[in-house]
Design an enzyme around this catalytic site. Structure first.
Site, PDB file in Angstrom:
ATOM      1  N   ASP A  31      38.318  39.061  46.341  1.00 11.80           N
ATOM      2  CA  ASP A  31      36.770  38.558  46.646  1.00 11.80           C
ATOM      3  C   ASP A  31      36.255  39.689  47.642  1.00 11.80           C
ATOM      4  OD1 ASP A  31      34.489  36.888  46.320  1.00 11.80           O
ATOM      5  OD2 ASP A  31      35.634  35.149  46.360  1.00 11.80           O
ATOM      6  N   TRP A  56      30.472  40.547  43.237  1.00  9.07           N
ATOM      7  CA  TRP A  56      29.283  40.019  42.721  1.00  9.07           C
ATOM      8  C   TRP A  56      28.490  40.962  42.175  1.00  9.07           C
ATOM      9  CZ3 TRP A  56      29.939  38.875  48.490  1.00  9.07           C
ATOM     10  CH2 TRP A  56      31.008  37.845  48.750  1.00  9.07           C
ATOM     11  N   GLY A  57      28.747  42.032  42.126  1.00  8.54           N
ATOM     12  CA  GLY A  57      27.617  43.136  41.359  1.00  8.54           C
ATOM     13  C   GLY A  57      27.127  44.046  42.581  1.00  8.54           C
ATOM     14  N   GLU A 108      26.636  46.666  45.611  1.00  2.34           N
ATOM     15  CA  GLU A 108      26.963  48.080  45.712  1.00  2.34           C
ATOM     16  C   GLU A 108      26.967  48.932  44.359  1.00  2.34           C
ATOM     17  OE1 GLU A 108      29.703  49.263  49.140  1.00  2.34           O
ATOM     18  OE2 GLU A 108      30.386  47.340  48.700  1.00  2.34           O
ATOM     19  N   ASP A 134      27.603  33.998  42.057  1.00  5.53           N
ATOM     20  CA  ASP A 134      28.518  32.591  41.327  1.00  5.53           C
ATOM     21  C   ASP A 134      27.625  31.901  40.377  1.00  5.53           C
ATOM     22  OD1 ASP A 134      30.314  33.633  43.322  1.00  5.53           O
ATOM     23  OD2 ASP A 134      30.388  31.363  44.249  1.00  5.53           O
TER      24      ASP A 134
END
Ligand code: GLA
Length: 387
Positions: free
Chosen positions: A130, A164-165, A167, A186
């Site tokens: 994560d 989480w997409g 950068e 999420d």
């Protein structure tokens, strides 16, 4: 150690987070592993049983090693891994690139190599990694670190990156060594969330392919509002029908997303089982070439809420997906000229309906189909001579 085939096709399994969040324990994991076998999920291709966040003690041991919470996992992780392996399944765990995980348990920052060794000793086959409490270091450096640690820990461990997409992850993640990467915020157990995540990845899909798949997040199919976490599911947002769930699953399949189930597989109803074990859709998702689909649909009359996704399959078949994410029934049409098959080629398509699992006849020149609100059709087609 021979990890050259890890992530050849999109990973499939179950993850504890959506339903159980911090209420995870040995009993739930073992029963879920049993359910994966007994319900036919394993036969359909699901293999990873993954424990997400909240499995450890809040402190490392005196040697700086992560330790499982003995109240939640009294037999220890090694014994749990052995149990899962004895069923012919694979075992997944979770950590984070920051000093803490999202739920504030110890993360792997500056402990990457030690933690990879610990996971290897326990018999872990999959690591979700994560992005919470991320230090001020480029994400690609942090994911490279853990990828190197995993590749050198003495065991094949599939690396599931989860930033989480952020950068522009799709542009660099393949080079780190991760086999899959979360590309979205999420998921929640709602149609709005499914739709938002689905539409957000269409323009990025060509980055996804064998050995590094775009993970649109865990499935919410079959949750029906049941989660220990109010953010993921609550009575306000939980309004998914079985058709919503089916479209969600079909879209994840067409997009080559990993298929990580998030519902309680110990108590699935028939509709959920039917959706999650649809072999025709899974075959499209697991096609050995892992070729990304292309999109047909942008025009003022057909905005992005209803469109076609087309996927070339390794045996010469073509998967045609008509998706209607809008709230109205729509007529979707596809000119076969646009997929490279005008009548001048002398060819047409023999179609099989993968959602309803029946023959769908022959198409030439154009396909026109009425798709109900939130519904979809997925045709697997063979090219044949025009009669
Ligand atoms: C983040 C991830 C989720 C889940 C939680 C656990 O929010 O995106 O998938 O792993 O952390 O705390």
């Amino acid at each position: 150690m021979d990890n050259k085939y890890l992530g050849l096709t999109p990973p499939m399994g179950w993850n504890s987070w959506n339903t159980f969040t911090e209420d995870i324990n040995e009993e739930v994991v073992k029963k879920s592993a049993n359910a994966m076998i007994e319900s036919g999920l394993h036969d359909a291709g699901y293999e990873y049983v993954v424990i997400d966040d909240c499995w450890s003690l809040k402190e490392r041991d005196k040697d700086g090693r992560l330790q499982e919470d003995p109240e939640k996992f009294p037999s220890g992780m090694k014994a749990l891994a052995d149990y899962i392996h004895s069923k012919g399944l694979k075992f997944g765990m979770y950590s984070c690139n920051g000093p803490l995980t999202c739920a504030c348990y110890p993360g792997s920052f500056d402990h990457e190599f030690t933690d990879a060794e610990t996971f290897a000793e326990w018999g872990v086959d999959f690591l979700k990694y994560d992005n919470c409490f991320k230090p001020k270091i480029d994400g690609n450096i942090l994911y490279r670190r853990m990828a190197m640690a995993l590749r050198n820990c003495g065991r094949d461990i599939l690396f599931s990156a989860c930033n989480w997409g952020a950068e522009n992850v799709e542009t660099w993640i393949r080079s780190t060594g991760a086999q899959m990467y979360r590309s979205t915020v999420d998921i929640r157990d709602s149609w709005q969330s499914i739709k938002q995540l689905a539409l957000s990845q269409i323009s990025k899909i060509s980055y996804s392919g064998s050995y590094c798949f775009n993970d649109i997040d865990m499935l919410v199919v079959g949750m029906y509002g049941k989660s220990t976490n109010q953010f993921i599911a609550n009575s306000e947002i939980s309004k998914c029908t079985d058709i919503d769930y089916r479209t969600h699953f079909a879209f994840w399949c067409m997009m080559n997303s990993p298929l990580m189930i998030g519902c309680d597989i110990r108590s699935m109803n028939e509709a959920t089982k039917k959706t999650l074990t649809n072999r025709d859709l899974i075959a499209i998702n697991q096609d050995i070439e892992g070729r990304s689909p292309y999109y047909i649909g942008s025009s003022p009359e057909a905005p992005r809420e209803y469109f076609w996704m087309i996927k070339m399959l390794s045996n010469g078949d073509i998967a045609l997906g008509a998706f209607n994410f809008s709230d109205k029934d729509r007529t979707l049409s596809l000119q076969l000229f646009d997929i490279g098959l005008p009548v001048t080629t002398g060819k047409c398509l023999r179609a099989y309906d993968c959602v309803n699992q029946c023959d769908a006849g022959v198409f030439s020149e154009i396909i026109v189909d009425k798709i109900k609100a939130h519904d979809c059709k997925i045709f697997r087609c063979k090219i044949q001579d025009l009669k």
